[in-house]
Design an enzyme around this catalytic site. Structure first.
Site, short mmCIF file in Angstrom:
data_model
loop_
_atom_site.label_atom_id
_atom_site.label_comp_id
_atom_site.label_asym_id
_atom_site.label_seq_id
_atom_site.Cartn_x
_atom_site.Cartn_y
_atom_site.Cartn_z
N PHE A 150 0.85 -1.19 0.00
CA PHE A 150 0.00 0.00 0.00
C PHE A 150 0.88 1.24 0.00
O PHE A 150 0.66 2.18 0.75
CB PHE A 150 -0.95 -0.01 1.21
CG PHE A 150 -1.81 -1.25 1.26
CD1 PHE A 150 -2.93 -1.36 0.43
CD2 PHE A 150 -1.49 -2.31 2.08
CE1 PHE A 150 -3.72 -2.50 0.44
CE2 PHE A 150 -2.27 -3.46 2.09
CZ PHE A 150 -3.39 -3.56 1.28
N LEU A 151 1.93 1.20 -0.83
CA LEU A 151 2.90 2.29 -0.85
C LEU A 151 2.48 3.35 -1.85
O LEU A 151 2.10 3.03 -2.97
CB LEU A 151 4.28 1.74 -1.27
CG LEU A 151 4.77 0.49 -0.54
CD1 LEU A 151 6.08 0.01 -1.15
CD2 LEU A 151 4.92 0.78 0.94
N ARG A 152 2.54 4.60 -1.42
CA ARG A 152 2.30 5.68 -2.37
C ARG A 152 3.63 6.17 -2.90
O ARG A 152 4.60 6.28 -2.13
CB ARG A 152 1.60 6.86 -1.66
CG ARG A 152 0.17 6.61 -1.31
CD ARG A 152 -0.29 7.61 -0.31
NE ARG A 152 0.52 7.53 0.91
CZ ARG A 152 0.46 8.41 1.92
NH1 ARG A 152 -0.35 9.43 1.86
NH2 ARG A 152 1.21 8.25 2.99
N GLU A 153 3.68 6.47 -4.17
CA GLU A 153 4.91 7.04 -4.71
C GLU A 153 5.17 8.36 -4.01
O GLU A 153 4.25 9.13 -3.76
CB GLU A 153 4.78 7.28 -6.21
CG GLU A 153 4.86 5.99 -6.98
CD GLU A 153 4.92 6.23 -8.48
OE1 GLU A 153 5.54 7.21 -8.92
OE2 GLU A 153 4.34 5.41 -9.19
N PHE A 247 -7.75 12.33 0.88
CA PHE A 247 -8.30 11.97 -0.43
C PHE A 247 -9.60 12.71 -0.74
O PHE A 247 -10.52 12.15 -1.33
CB PHE A 247 -8.48 10.45 -0.55
CG PHE A 247 -7.35 9.82 -1.34
CD1 PHE A 247 -6.08 9.76 -0.79
CD2 PHE A 247 -7.55 9.35 -2.62
CE1 PHE A 247 -5.03 9.23 -1.52
CE2 PHE A 247 -6.50 8.83 -3.36
CZ PHE A 247 -5.25 8.77 -2.80
N GLY A 255 -4.66 9.79 -11.52
CA GLY A 255 -3.83 9.06 -12.47
C GLY A 255 -2.74 8.29 -11.76
O GLY A 255 -2.91 7.88 -10.61
N CYS A 258 -1.01 3.27 -10.69
CA CYS A 258 -1.80 2.27 -9.95
C CYS A 258 -3.30 2.41 -10.12
O CYS A 258 -3.98 1.46 -10.53
CB CYS A 258 -1.43 2.33 -8.48
SG CYS A 258 0.33 2.12 -8.21
N LYS A 261 -4.82 1.58 -13.60
CA LYS A 261 -4.61 0.16 -13.94
C LYS A 261 -5.47 -0.74 -13.06
O LYS A 261 -6.06 -1.71 -13.53
CB LYS A 261 -3.10 -0.11 -13.79
CG LYS A 261 -2.68 -1.48 -13.40
CD LYS A 261 -1.16 -1.57 -13.39
CE LYS A 261 -0.53 -1.49 -12.02
NZ LYS A 261 -0.79 -2.60 -11.13
C1 UGA Z 1 -1.84 4.56 -4.88
C2 UGA Z 1 -2.41 4.27 -3.48
O1 UGA Z 1 -2.69 5.51 -2.80
C3 UGA Z 1 -1.44 3.45 -2.64
O2 UGA Z 1 -2.02 3.12 -1.39
C4 UGA Z 1 -1.11 2.17 -3.42
O3 UGA Z 1 -0.20 1.35 -2.71
C5 UGA Z 1 -0.51 2.54 -4.76
O4 UGA Z 1 -1.47 3.33 -5.49
C6 UGA Z 1 -0.22 1.25 -5.50
O5 UGA Z 1 -1.16 0.54 -5.84
O6 UGA Z 1 0.96 0.89 -5.63
P1 UGA Z 1 -0.08 6.33 -5.88
O7 UGA Z 1 -0.34 5.75 -7.21
O8 UGA Z 1 1.33 6.60 -5.48
O9 UGA Z 1 -0.69 5.40 -4.69
O10 UGA Z 1 -0.87 7.71 -5.85
P2 UGA Z 1 -1.93 8.41 -4.90
O11 UGA Z 1 -1.25 9.21 -3.87
O12 UGA Z 1 -2.95 7.44 -4.45
O13 UGA Z 1 -2.61 9.42 -5.95
C7 UGA Z 1 -3.35 8.90 -7.05
C8 UGA Z 1 -3.98 10.02 -7.85
O14 UGA Z 1 -5.01 10.65 -7.10
C9 UGA Z 1 -3.00 11.12 -8.24
O15 UGA Z 1 -3.27 11.50 -9.57
C10 UGA Z 1 -3.32 12.24 -7.26
O16 UGA Z 1 -3.01 13.52 -7.74
C11 UGA Z 1 -4.82 12.06 -7.11
N1 UGA Z 1 -5.36 12.63 -5.84
C12 UGA Z 1 -5.02 12.10 -4.64
C13 UGA Z 1 -6.26 13.69 -5.90
O17 UGA Z 1 -6.61 14.18 -7.01
N2 UGA Z 1 -6.78 14.19 -4.73
C14 UGA Z 1 -6.45 13.67 -3.52
O18 UGA Z 1 -6.98 14.17 -2.49
C15 UGA Z 1 -5.54 12.61 -3.46
#
Ligand code: UGA
Length: 435
Positions: A150-153, A247, A255, A258, A261
């Site tokens: 559950f790692l966020r980049e 969130f 986008g 993760c 996909k």
């Molecule tokens: C996501 C999940 O948050 C992780 O828990 C998971 O482990 C990871 O996918 C994975 O499957 O490996 P990540 O892809 O790094 O992590 O990105 P997020 O931080 O989740 O952001 C995803 C998208 O949502 C981005 O485009 C971000 O800008 C957008 N976002 C996020 C928003 O538009 N608003 C928010 O409040 C939060």
């Protein structure tokens, strides 16, 4: 738990973070990859991925001797207690996860794994993959365990070392507990279950996050149409502990490598068992609609004519804190603007080099030069520190579209520019007080 001998196959951001963090917990970790030059760089302590704290952990692991890097997994796994599969599972034809890399690794190592060695999937894999891997190995003496990440980049190391929870599942008694124990020092709650449930947790969590974001973006659109302000609306929602405060930021669409996909893969998984997952489908459609609304807003800011308009973009990465462009809403918006004949200039503090159709420059002020409109697409805090009066001087037009609601509207307005966010009144903030 005593130190385990671990092999991590694949040194992308998940594999490398897993390897370096497990080494920091005292396990003896070998990271294997097929890319010889990458292995050589990593063995010399050079980390190409932009991930805070990772290079330091790799260096510490190399110095302590707990972490090493090798080309190819076959030799490394011969005396392993557990092998983590961290190879890519990209979106394949038709939207389902492409498992070829996982299957290839399993085929490469199955006959040399010591009896009892756990094969652990970290990559996001469709429900049923653990069973499939078990069949592929042809060896009932090898437990297969699902242990989704559950790692966020951008925060992968702190997410790994301070997790909300550990999820492990296996159909072999005791195997999931053994894997959960590798993380015992982290003190996180562990959900220990069967393989299929653990595999589904990952999709269920990521798709929930995607739905939450699509919902927020839709509420933001409603705010615009009804004359409400998304900031106090999400603030008021977020204090409800059942909803939670994170969130809830609207944006140009979600986008990254993760969420797109995994939503697509779960839709295919649902289809395979003849379940029409309309709710998730709608979240994906809403994400496309959000992008289109942003494009319409940009077009509106240049008088409805994108052809020939000079558009300056601030941000290209899919979110701040990363240089990852995979499935970036910013890139997708840029390519539509280019396709409509706009002249696009872009700046991102983490992205260099050439991109098709647009000019990538190396500072934010260059983006403003001669621009009819400046659009914030990634929420880099650097953009809040720009001299907006100077930006205004450089610009040809006066429009700023802030798709992340990042800027202080008053600062932009005081510079003589107009400001439009997402779901917010044009003149900027309503007074929001919390007492
Ligand atoms: C996501 C999940 O948050 C992780 O828990 C998971 O482990 C990871 O996918 C994975 O499957 O490996 P990540 O892809 O790094 O992590 O990105 P997020 O931080 O989740 O952001 C995803 C998208 O949502 C981005 O485009 C971000 O800008 C957008 N976002 C996020 C928003 O538009 N608003 C928010 O409040 C939060």
């Amino acid at each position: 738990m005593s130190a385990a001998r671990i092999v991590v196959v694949g040194t992308g951001y998940v594999g490398l973070t897993t390897g370096a963090c497990l080494a920091s917990l005292g396990h003896r970790v070998t990271c294997a990859d097929v890319d010889e030059s990458k292995v050589a760089r990593l063995a010399a302590g050079r980390v190409d991925i932009m991930e805070p704290g990772l290079a330091e952990l790799v260096a510490r692991g190399l110095t302590s001797g707990n972490l090493s890097f090798v080309v190819g997994a076959r030799e490394a796994v011969r005396d392993a207690d557990g092998v983590f599969l961290c190879v890519p599972t990209p979106m394949g034809a038709g939207g389902a996860a492409d498992l070829r890399a996982v299957e290839q690794v399993v085929a490469e190592i199955a006959d040399v794994l010591p009896s009892g060695c756990a094969l652990i999937t970290k990559s996001t894999v469709p429900v049923g993959t653990a069973r499939r891997i078990q069949e592929l190995t042809g060896r009932p003496d090898l437990p297969v365990v699902s242990n989704p990440e559950f790692l966020r980049e951008g925060t992968a190391v702190s997410d790994f070392l301070g997790p909300d929870r550990i999820v492990v599942g296996s159909d072999t008694p005791g195997a999931a507990d053994w894997v959960a124990n590798l993380y015992a020092d982290l003190g996180a709650p562990a959900v220990v279950t069967d393989a299929a449930s653990a595999e589904l947790v990952k999709y269920a969590a990521n798709c929930f996050l995607a739905m939450k974001l699509s919902y927020v973006n839709a509420i933001a659109e409603l705010c615009e149409r009804l004359g409400a302000d998304i900031e106090p609306v999400t603030l008021g929602m977020g204090y409800d502990r059942r909803i939670g405060r994170s969130f809830l930021r609207p944006g140009p669409g979600w986008g990254g490598s993760c969420l797109p996909k995994d939503t697509s893969a779960l839709l295919r998984i649902a289809e395979s068992v003849r379940f029409d997952f309309e709710l998730l489908d709608a979240a994906v459609e809403e994400n496309i609609a959000q992008r289109d609304r942003v494009i319409a807003k940009i077009a509106g800011a240049v008088g409805g004519r994108l052809a020939g308009a000079r558009i300056g973009l601030l941000g290209l990465a899919f979110k701040a804190g990363t240089n990852d462009l995979r499935d970036s809403p910013a890139l997708s918006i840029a390519s539509v603007l280019c396709a409509h004949g706009a002249e696009v200039t872009a700046y991102d503090p983490a992205v260099q080099g050439e991109l098709p159709g647009m000019l990538v420059v190396d500072n934010a002020y260059q983006v403003a030069k001669g621009a009819d409109v400046v659009v914030v697409l990634t929420e880099w805090s650097d953009f809040t520190r720009l001299d907006w009066a100077y930006m205004a001087e450089l610009m040809h037009g006066d429009a700023v579209v802030d798709t992340r609601n990042l800027l202080e509207p008053r600062v932009v307005l005081d510079a003589g520019l107009s400001w439009q966010g997402i779901g917010r009144p044009r003149a900027g903030a309503r007074v929001t007080s919390v007492s």
